[in-house]
Scaffold this active site. Sequence first.
Site, PDB file in Angstrom:
ATOM      1  N   ASP A  13      47.269   9.954 -39.497  1.00 44.42           N
ATOM      2  CA  ASP A  13      46.491  11.516 -39.351  1.00 44.42           C
ATOM      3  C   ASP A  13      46.821  12.093 -38.368  1.00 44.42           C
ATOM      4  OD1 ASP A  13      44.998  10.811 -41.640  1.00 44.42           O
ATOM      5  OD2 ASP A  13      43.384   9.860 -40.690  1.00 44.42           O
ATOM      6  N   ASP A  63      46.608   9.481 -49.699  1.00 46.37           N
ATOM      7  CA  ASP A  63      45.105   9.425 -49.790  1.00 46.37           C
ATOM      8  C   ASP A  63      44.892  11.143 -50.229  1.00 46.37           C
ATOM      9  OD1 ASP A  63      42.527   9.362 -49.427  1.00 46.37           O
ATOM     10  OD2 ASP A  63      42.436   9.345 -47.401  1.00 46.37           O
ATOM     11  N   LYS A  65      42.417  12.115 -52.595  1.00 42.50           N
ATOM     12  CA  LYS A  65      41.106  12.144 -53.217  1.00 42.50           C
ATOM     13  C   LYS A  65      41.022  13.322 -54.032  1.00 42.50           C
ATOM     14  CE  LYS A  65      39.193  10.575 -48.683  1.00 42.50           C
ATOM     15  NZ  LYS A  65      40.186  10.655 -47.875  1.00 42.50           N
ATOM     16  N   ILE A  69      39.413  18.921 -63.023  1.00 43.56           N
ATOM     17  CA  ILE A  69      39.569  18.872 -64.453  1.00 43.56           C
ATOM     18  C   ILE A  69      40.529  17.721 -64.768  1.00 43.56           C
ATOM     19  CG2 ILE A  69      38.590  21.119 -64.822  1.00 43.56           C
ATOM     20  CD1 ILE A  69      41.363  21.812 -66.094  1.00 43.56           C
ATOM     21  N   THR A  72      44.126  18.354 -64.892  1.00 42.81           N
ATOM     22  CA  THR A  72      44.847  18.530 -63.448  1.00 42.81           C
ATOM     23  C   THR A  72      44.822  17.415 -62.761  1.00 42.81           C
ATOM     24  OG1 THR A  72      43.921  20.809 -63.483  1.00 42.81           O
ATOM     25  CG2 THR A  72      44.655  20.154 -61.311  1.00 42.81           C
ATOM     26  N   THR A 118      32.655   7.216 -45.930  1.00 43.90           N
ATOM     27  CA  THR A 118      31.976   6.541 -44.805  1.00 43.90           C
ATOM     28  C   THR A 118      31.360   7.413 -43.829  1.00 43.90           C
ATOM     29  OG1 THR A 118      34.135   6.286 -43.907  1.00 43.90           O
ATOM     30  CG2 THR A 118      33.491   4.323 -45.199  1.00 43.90           C
ATOM     31  N   ARG A 179      35.850   0.338 -36.781  1.00 46.04           N
ATOM     32  CA  ARG A 179      35.643   0.430 -35.476  1.00 46.04           C
ATOM     33  C   ARG A 179      35.603  -0.768 -34.792  1.00 46.04           C
ATOM     34  NH1 ARG A 179      37.159   4.423 -36.861  1.00 46.04           N
ATOM     35  NH2 ARG A 179      36.658   6.548 -36.488  1.00 46.04           N
ATOM     36  N   GLN A 188      32.141   9.079 -38.120  1.00 47.65           N
ATOM     37  CA  GLN A 188      31.891   8.133 -39.312  1.00 47.65           C
ATOM     38  C   GLN A 188      30.390   7.587 -39.034  1.00 47.65           C
ATOM     39  OE1 GLN A 188      34.144   7.307 -41.583  1.00 47.65           O
ATOM     40  NE2 GLN A 188      36.147   7.217 -40.709  1.00 47.65           N
ATOM     41  N   GLY A 208      42.386   4.699 -38.587  1.00 49.11           N
ATOM     42  CA  GLY A 208      42.886   5.903 -37.903  1.00 49.11           C
ATOM     43  C   GLY A 208      42.858   5.858 -36.506  1.00 49.11           C
ATOM     44  N   ARG A 209      41.965   6.842 -36.243  1.00 48.74           N
ATOM     45  CA  ARG A 209      41.717   6.997 -34.606  1.00 48.74           C
ATOM     46  C   ARG A 209      41.921   5.760 -33.808  1.00 48.74           C
ATOM     47  NH1 ARG A 209      37.291  11.398 -36.145  1.00 48.74           N
ATOM     48  NH2 ARG A 209      37.171   9.974 -37.618  1.00 48.74           N
TER      49      ARG A 209
END
Length: 405
Positions: A13, A63, A65, A69, A72, A118, A179, A188, A208-209
């Site tokens: 990210d 990712d 997400k 429809i 698509t 989350t 975490r 989160q 991620g972070r």
Amino acid sequence: MSNATPQLITALDVPTRKEAEALVERMDDRGVFFKIGYQLIYGGDGLGLARELKRAGKKIFMDVKLLDIPNTVEKGVAGLAELGADFVTIHAEPHCMAAAKRAVEGTDTKLLGVTVMTSLDDEDLKASGYAYGVSDLVARRAKQATEIGIDGVICSAQEIEMVRDLSSGKLMAVTPGIRPKGSAADDQKRIFTPYQAIEAGAAHLVVGRPVYKANDPYAAAGAVNDEIHAANDAVTRIRPADPEDAAVLSDIDNDASKRFANMGGAFASAHLTGLTAAQYAEKFRQNELLWLIEHRDLPVGFVRAKPVDNLLYIAEIGVARAHQGKGLGRRLLAHMRRYARENEFKGLAGLTWKDVPFNGPYYLHNGFQEWSLDQAGPELRTLAASSDEQKLNTIGERMIFGERF
Ligand SMILES: O=C(O)c1cc(=O)[nH]c(=O)n1[C@@H]1O[C@H](COP(=O)(O)O)[C@@H](O)[C@H]1O
């Protein structure tokens, strides 16, 4: 590093392809697998990076997400399957999962349905107009995901056990909101440590972070991997196998040997299969030593050995593909070393393919040396010269590996 699917998935990210590439380069030998999401796709040539990572033989998780429809969704997922995405996310709504499923038919792309983000709790769902709280909505979507037959779901660690029960273990659970102790929750809400998530049964963790924002992302990923290994060790146990396990051993061996088919070339054309249950029954009659490794009471790997010269000879180690990358082979090897020492063997040895990453290099990485014929004793030399070995040698070069105590 083995080429099994790693359990740690690092979310890339970051704003630009350049930054993402720098992170990938730093992380690479941590055995991580990379997730490319909105930020890079829309703002940083994420698709170009995905193609580059695939060309370099890495695993990619797109990712996206998707929720749209059916037509698509189907076309969008088909494009990502074509790109070679290993994982693709869609929202776990029935029409969306069914459309995505049609798009990945016949490909290796796995679909993950996002159940409840989350970053949400019961109050947030209520505010959005849902009649369900988190746990009930995850349950409903996990049941639908199982009926439609997608590969897994994204959920928090607190719902994994429920997902496993509802899907009879068919859905893999991939968990973000990870975490390590002491790190900020950020946005989160349903957060767990890497240890807690693996202990609960997560197939993969998305981080991620806590990794990319750390002062030393490489060290941060290493610390997550250490927790992953410790938790895997806590939920696995090794026990002696007995003749009633012959069919299970054969199933694991057949599953593990499918990995050779993916290598292409001579290995794919050799159509290598595992031993049959009858062959394992014979191994027990010949007093070979067999141990099973169980993950949450489910047998998922094994080792077969016998005395050769004054060494413990490792005839085979097999781990079911869904459980590779969890350090189970490493645990089986540690068990063999302990057993060999306690029973006064002078070391360990085996025969394997020299250049198959999960064979020769794997043993060398795990403390063994390559031996010349002169370093082997008479029985091991006879095994190395056997007709079975000659046949295997036509597929790929064989080597002797060993360790003397
Ligand atoms: O689909 C996802 O990956 C996802 C689902 C979810 O429910 N929660 C969630 O955090 N994620 C993603 O997982 C990553 C978590 O990042 P960190 O919170 O920085 O560790 C982000 O890339 C999110 O987009």
